[in-house]
Structures are given as C-alpha cells and as structure tokens.
Design a protein around this motif. Structure first.
Motif, short mmCIF file in Angstrom:
data_model
loop_
_atom_site.label_atom_id
_atom_site.label_comp_id
_atom_site.label_asym_id
_atom_site.label_seq_id
_atom_site.Cartn_x
_atom_site.Cartn_y
_atom_site.Cartn_z
N ALA A 25 -10.98 12.58 4.92
CA ALA A 25 -11.66 13.10 3.72
C ALA A 25 -10.63 13.56 2.69
O ALA A 25 -10.79 13.34 1.48
CB ALA A 25 -12.58 14.26 4.09
N CYS A 26 -9.55 14.17 3.16
CA CYS A 26 -8.48 14.61 2.26
C CYS A 26 -7.78 13.40 1.64
O CYS A 26 -7.57 13.35 0.43
CB CYS A 26 -7.47 15.47 3.02
SG CYS A 26 -6.06 15.94 2.01
N ARG A 27 -7.47 12.43 2.49
CA ARG A 27 -6.81 11.23 1.97
C ARG A 27 -7.67 10.56 0.89
O ARG A 27 -7.17 10.19 -0.19
CB ARG A 27 -6.54 10.24 3.12
CG ARG A 27 -5.92 8.95 2.62
CD ARG A 27 -5.58 7.97 3.73
NE ARG A 27 -5.18 6.71 3.13
CZ ARG A 27 -4.50 5.76 3.75
NH1 ARG A 27 -4.13 5.92 5.00
NH2 ARG A 27 -4.18 4.64 3.12
N ALA A 28 -8.96 10.42 1.17
CA ALA A 28 -9.87 9.77 0.21
C ALA A 28 -9.94 10.57 -1.10
O ALA A 28 -9.96 9.98 -2.19
CB ALA A 28 -11.27 9.63 0.82
N ALA A 29 -9.97 11.90 -0.98
CA ALA A 29 -10.06 12.74 -2.18
C ALA A 29 -8.82 12.59 -3.05
O ALA A 29 -8.91 12.50 -4.28
CB ALA A 29 -10.24 14.20 -1.77
N VAL A 30 -7.65 12.56 -2.41
CA VAL A 30 -6.40 12.44 -3.18
C VAL A 30 -6.30 11.04 -3.81
O VAL A 30 -5.91 10.90 -4.97
CB VAL A 30 -5.17 12.76 -2.30
CG1 VAL A 30 -3.87 12.50 -3.05
CG2 VAL A 30 -5.23 14.23 -1.85
N GLU A 31 -6.69 10.01 -3.05
CA GLU A 31 -6.68 8.66 -3.61
C GLU A 31 -7.61 8.57 -4.82
O GLU A 31 -7.27 7.98 -5.85
CB GLU A 31 -7.08 7.63 -2.55
CG GLU A 31 -5.98 7.39 -1.52
CD GLU A 31 -6.34 6.31 -0.49
OE1 GLU A 31 -7.40 5.67 -0.65
OE2 GLU A 31 -5.56 6.12 0.45
N GLU A 51 0.12 15.24 5.88
CA GLU A 51 0.16 13.86 6.36
C GLU A 51 -0.86 12.98 5.63
O GLU A 51 -0.56 11.86 5.20
CB GLU A 51 -0.12 13.83 7.87
CG GLU A 51 0.89 13.01 8.63
CD GLU A 51 0.99 13.43 10.09
OE1 GLU A 51 1.49 12.61 10.85
OE2 GLU A 51 0.57 14.54 10.46
N SER A 52 -2.07 13.50 5.47
CA SER A 52 -3.13 12.77 4.77
C SER A 52 -2.75 12.55 3.31
O SER A 52 -3.00 11.48 2.74
CB SER A 52 -4.44 13.56 4.83
OG SER A 52 -4.78 13.82 6.18
N ILE A 53 -2.14 13.56 2.71
CA ILE A 53 -1.72 13.45 1.31
C ILE A 53 -0.59 12.44 1.18
O ILE A 53 -0.58 11.61 0.26
CB ILE A 53 -1.34 14.83 0.75
CG1 ILE A 53 -2.62 15.67 0.60
CG2 ILE A 53 -0.61 14.71 -0.59
CD1 ILE A 53 -2.40 17.12 0.31
N GLY A 54 0.33 12.47 2.13
CA GLY A 54 1.42 11.48 2.12
C GLY A 54 0.89 10.06 2.19
O GLY A 54 1.37 9.16 1.48
N ALA A 55 -0.11 9.85 3.03
CA ALA A 55 -0.73 8.51 3.15
C ALA A 55 -1.39 8.10 1.84
O ALA A 55 -1.27 6.95 1.39
CB ALA A 55 -1.75 8.51 4.28
#
Length: 272
Positions: A25-31, A51-55
């Motif tokens: 959810a964090c990765r999707a939000a940042v993308e 890690e999610s933000i890095g991805a």
C-alpha cells in the motif's frame, strides 16, 4: 510548485508524508504521488516503510536529481555508532546512494548533542546526505544546535496546522532563516470537519483541508507534508496550491483556537 532553499538544498513546499503507510500500500501510494508530480517524499527509520519507498522510487523512473527524499534517525539511536548503523540501513532500504535530508526524529534527554551533530555533519561531508536537520525540537533545543554547536540545521520538522500555535518556534526559525516543515498539517483529519475552514473552503470552491494546507504553504519558510495514500487525496492536496486566500480568510483562520496538539508521546520534550 514553490520550493524552499536551505543549506544548499531545494525542497518542494508540498511533500508526501508516509507515517503509518506500509508494504504494498505504501509502495503504491508513493508511485501514485510521483506520477502526479510530487517530488518531496518524507519517511523515517521508525516508519518501517523505507524498503517500500525505495521500491517505488526505483520503479518510478524519476531522475534522482529531481527528487527530495528525507529520512530520520530514531531517538533511541543517537549515539554516533548507532546513527551510522541506522543511516546505512536507511540508505540500503531506500536503494539510494544519498538522501537529501537526514533528521534527528525526536530529541532524547540523554543525547550528547555535540557528538550527534558531529556525526551528522560527517555524513554530510561524505556526501551521503546533502543536508541535516531536526524534528520536534523546541526553541531551547534549537538554540543548542544552532547557536552552541553551530550545526548547519536545514529545517525543524514539527506538528503545525491551523489548530496549533507554533508562533514561538516559527519566530526563532525565521530569525535564523531555517524552514519549518509541518507534519500533521491537517490535524489528523480534524481540519476536515471544522466549520470555519469549511466556510472559507465553500467561498473558494475548495475543502476545509485544502484551505488549511494553502494557509500553511502561503507562509514564508513553511513546507507541509500531508500523508495521503489515496490518489484522489494526493491530487486534492496538489490542487490546494491553486487557492488564493485573502486577508479576511487569514483573519478567520488566525481567530481559530490554536491548542489542538495531535502528537505528544511520553518521550516528547516540554513544548514551547
């Protein structure tokens, strides 16, 4: 988007806060935020989402030079060796060779501030963080960092919104040309239901939250990092930048009660 210039870095006045966002959810939000044009992403060791933000950063294809990434060291890791370990771990998780801003997340009563800032300044000298700063510092703590230690503080990140008076800290920061980065700029959702802000919003065909955000970023030397995981909310926050508040609006906002602090953990300092 307006930017703040501080200690050799340029920071967009509106960023994305990521506290309590994790995993996919964090990765999707940042993308999503990056695709909408956000270029200022705020995280911390304690959020357990680097890690999610890095991805997300890696997948976005946004050139590194266009991004402003802030992370923070937790107050339990303020010994020099612990700062180094925390910093290395953050950089690895973020998949970056440097961050733009590295902050002390919370002050610690037992911290040796001379040693803390010496370590942070070394990280800056090594080019691994472009600037250093603090979060949740009172004016007394700021004086120690800025006047006694002469640390090149690039910002103080604190809770600041239309329902909380921060005039004392703001005055000190302004006198030293140090920006304030406002977290919880929407008072953890309380802003949305405020009738006065809602009324001002109606006048501008905007929401209470948009009015409160624009009120913050209209101030000299103030940036805001609202957390927004839904694309609609991220876009609404960007759209807030288009509102033109007038003196009558600002007068009404100034008259609101300013005593609603949302974040006050047991280890917090004695606030100004």
């Amino acid at each position: 988007m307006d930017n703040l210039k501080t200690q050799g870095i340029t920071m967009p006045k509106l960023g994305l806060g990521t506290f309590r966002m994790q995993g996919d959810a964090c990765r999707a939000a940042v993308e999503s935020a990056l695709s909408l044009g956000y270029r200022h992403i705020d995280t911390a060791e304690m959020y357990a989402n680097e890690e999610s933000i890095g991805a997300a950063l890696a997948a976005s294809g946004v050139p590194r030079g266009e991004l402003h990434v802030t992370t923070k060291v937790w107050h339990e890791n303020l010994a020099p060796d612990a700062i180094r370990r925390a910093f290395d771990a953050s950089l690895t998780k973020l998949r970056l060779d440097h961050v733009d801003l590295y902050l002390v997340h919370w002050p610690s009563k037992g911290a040796n501030w001379g040693a803390v800032f010496e370590t942070l300044m070394k990280l800056k000298d090594e080019g691994r963080t472009r600037a250093i700063g603090v979060a949740n510092f009172t004016t007394a703590l700021l004086k120690t960092a800025v006047e006694d230690i002469k640390a090149p503080i690039a910002c103080n990140q604190i809770e600041y919104h239309a329902m909380l008076d921060q005039s004392k800290v703001l005055a000190y920061l302004a006198a030293k040309s140090i920006p304030l980065v406002a977290y919880c700029p929407l008072a953890q959702g309380r802003i949305a239901s405020d009738p006065v802000l809602g009324e001002i919003g109606a006048k501008h065909n905007a929401t209470a939250a948009q009015v409160a955000l624009k009120w913050l970023v209209d101030q000299d030397g103030v940036a805001a990092i609202p957390k927004a995981s839904r694309r609609e909310s991220q876009q609404a926050n960007l759209d807030a930048l288009k509102i033109m508040l007038d003196d009558a609006d600002r007068k009404k906002i100034a008259a609101l009660p300013k005593d609603r602090r949302c974040v006050n953990p047991g280890f917090a300092p004695a606030w100004d």
